[in-house]
Design an enzyme around this catalytic site. Structure first.
Site, short mmCIF file in Angstrom:
data_model
loop_
_atom_site.label_atom_id
_atom_site.label_comp_id
_atom_site.label_asym_id
_atom_site.label_seq_id
_atom_site.Cartn_x
_atom_site.Cartn_y
_atom_site.Cartn_z
N GLU A 1 50.44 32.90 47.79
CA GLU A 1 49.91 33.67 48.93
C GLU A 1 50.80 33.48 50.15
OE1 GLU A 1 46.86 35.22 48.89
OE2 GLU A 1 46.21 34.53 46.91
N LYS B 1 37.72 23.83 42.20
CA LYS B 1 37.45 24.09 40.78
C LYS B 1 36.96 22.83 40.07
CE LYS B 1 40.88 27.80 40.65
NZ LYS B 1 42.30 28.09 40.48
N GLY C 1 55.27 37.11 44.61
CA GLY C 1 53.82 37.38 44.58
C GLY C 1 53.02 36.32 43.84
N GLU D 1 31.86 32.19 35.86
CA GLU D 1 32.91 31.83 34.91
C GLU D 1 34.31 32.02 35.49
OE1 GLU D 1 32.73 30.52 31.56
OE2 GLU D 1 34.76 30.21 32.27
N VAL E 1 40.88 41.05 41.54
CA VAL E 1 39.84 40.89 40.51
C VAL E 1 38.89 42.10 40.51
CG1 VAL E 1 38.08 39.38 39.56
CG2 VAL E 1 40.01 38.39 40.78
N LYS F 1 35.17 30.28 43.94
CA LYS F 1 35.10 28.82 43.69
C LYS F 1 34.73 28.06 44.95
CE LYS F 1 38.84 30.49 43.60
NZ LYS F 1 39.97 31.19 43.08
N GLY G 1 40.24 31.17 35.80
CA GLY G 1 40.34 32.62 35.59
C GLY G 1 39.77 33.05 34.26
N VAL H 1 36.68 29.29 37.81
CA VAL H 1 37.52 28.17 37.35
C VAL H 1 38.37 28.63 36.18
CG1 VAL H 1 37.51 25.79 36.53
CG2 VAL H 1 35.64 26.59 37.98
N GLY I 1 45.05 36.24 37.81
CA GLY I 1 45.50 37.54 37.36
C GLY I 1 44.34 38.49 37.18
N1 HSE Z 1 45.34 30.74 43.48
C1 HSE Z 1 44.86 30.28 42.22
C2 HSE Z 1 45.99 29.66 41.43
C3 HSE Z 1 44.25 31.35 41.37
O1 HSE Z 1 47.13 29.68 41.85
O2 HSE Z 1 45.71 29.14 40.36
C4 HSE Z 1 42.89 31.72 41.79
O3 HSE Z 1 42.03 30.63 41.74
#
Ligand code: HSE
Length: 429
Positions: A191, A206, A188, A130, A16, A106, A135, A133, A303
């Protein structure tokens, strides 16, 4: 007349943070209140790591707290992550120093939002999140600003893209959870340590934030009921499909006379419903207003580009001087969070049993359910090779969770039942 220059300090240069620097370099004209926006200082774990954006002209800070409080920082942007540690220390320091804060964190807001709101409002500076939650999909502003004229009764949606990607892939390919997770990690999408995502914690952070914005209470992550997707079996996805459902990780928050219920569960959603049709890494959310009715938003929940756009939108709010309380009301006026006990939930359920293939089993199961007062809505028995028994699946009419648990405990003890019945909720959407 000299132009106002907004000096931004960015802590955290991952997906980000890198996206934000790129956005600001690609859009030098971005200055919604006039003047100019420049990133002056940055801080991250490693200074030497190769990056797609050039940071050589920026002041480097080893310590994000020093960046947060630097006289060269007008707006502090926290993209470090984590509910405690350096992220919390730097945000607190910035607010105490009277600096506006924009964060995508978050966990920090869900776990410490109320105390940070007190700091921000005492200093008279905004604390905006913003990007925390959904993205790039504007759920926070929708609740904090657009819905404030109504009374929100509930929100429900898909708030974790990783889980939705995994469930969609399991559904499309018939694969097991572990295999799809391994693929998602290779690509990818997930994680290396996927616990926050697949354990349901990310979605719970969230939805805890959304509950606070929706209902005017302090966020209370500790009160969230959380179940992730690690126990979702490919067999459940098949059986649910045969009954006309898809399985999604549904995060919901509802308010009633009893209090607030915040929940994250893998849940059955009827085929054709917009949440069932939300596939891949997308996020989606229903908001139910007493007067407005239902609103549905869907979009990218992660993203670099989308999330950085949400951060930039908050920076714009700081520059234009938009003044709102951090949540729905000033911190001192937030309502106490009265949690509804999980056992009080009333809803339809899906139960999967593995039983011995012998006479009288179904009669015994339905007799037990009848004794407990659980009414069956649909029933499916299908021979499945290598299942180690015969799987039977049934759905119930709406029933209190406490009654359902009692029925499951009793069914588990029947001699022909081979394992504890698997419970999935049918989403109330
Ligand atoms: N890891 C989160 C997801 C994105 O997979 O939605 C970032 O909050």
């Amino acid at each position: 007349m000299s132009q106002k220059v907004w000096k931004i300090g960015v802590a955290g240069l991952g997906t980000v943070g890198g996206g934000l620097l790129q956005f600001l370099s690609e859009r030098p004209e971005f200055a919604p209140a006039g003047g100019r926006v420049v990133v002056t200082g940055v801080s991250a774990r490693s200074r030497s790591r190769p990056r797609s954006v050039d940071i050589s002209g920026l002041t480097w800070f080893d310590d994000p707290v020093a960046l947060a409080t630097s006289p060269e920082t007008d707006i502090f942007v926290e993209l470090v992550g984590g509910s405690d540690g350096p992220a919390k220390a730097a945000v607190e320091a910035a607010l105490k120093a009277g600096k506006p804060v924009v964060t995508a964190n978050k966990a920090l807001i869900a776990e410490h939002g109320a105390e940070l709101a007190v700091l921000a409002e005492a200093a008279g500076v905004p604390l905006l999140f913003e990007a925390a939650v959904m993205g790039g999909t504007p759920a926070v502003k929708m609740l904090r600003e657009a819905m404030v004229g109504d009374e929100v009764k509930g929100v429900a949606g898909i708030l974790n893209g990783t889980c939705n990607f995994i469930l969609s892939e399991m559904e499309a390919k018939g694969s097991a959870f572990a295999d799809v997770l391994a693929d998602a990690q290779r690509m990818g999408y997930a994680e290396a340590d996927p616990t926050m995502d697949v354990g349901g914690f990310d979605a719970a952070h969230k939805v805890s934030i959304l509950a606070a914005l929706a209902f005017g209470c302090a966020p209370n992550f500790a009160a969230a009921e959380i179940e992730g997707i690690t126990g979702v079996d490919a067999l459940d996805i098949r059986m649910a499909r045969d009954l006309g459902y898809r399985i999604r990780l549904i995060a919901s928050a509802d308010i009633s006379a009893e209090g607030v219920a915040v929940r994250v569960h893998p849940s059955l959603v009827p085929e054709g419903h917009p949440l069932a049709e939300t596939r891949g890494a997308l996020n989606a959310l229903f908001i139910e207003g007493a007067r407005i009715g239902r609103i549905f938003i869907q979009g990218p929940g992660a993203g670099s580009g989308p999330t950085a756009a949400a951060v930039a939108a908050d920076i714009a709010d700081v520059m234009t001087g938009a003044r709102r309380p951090v949540f729905q009301a000033p911190a001192r006026d937030l309502k106490p969070f009265v949690a509804v006990a999980p056992t009080r939930r009333v809803g339809k359920a899906y139960l999967r049993l593995l039983v011995k293939d012998q006479a009288g089993v179904i009669a015994a199961v339905s007799e037990t359910l009848a004794e407990c007062g659980v009414s069956i809505d649909s029933f499916l028995q299908k021979p499945v090779e290598d299942a180690g028994g015969v799987p039977i699946v049934l759905t119930t009419h709406a029933i209190a969770e406490s009654v359902l648990t009692d029925a499951i405990n009793r069914i588990e003890k029947l001699p022909a039942v081979l394992e504890r019945p698997r419970l999935l909720r049918i989403a109330r959407i």
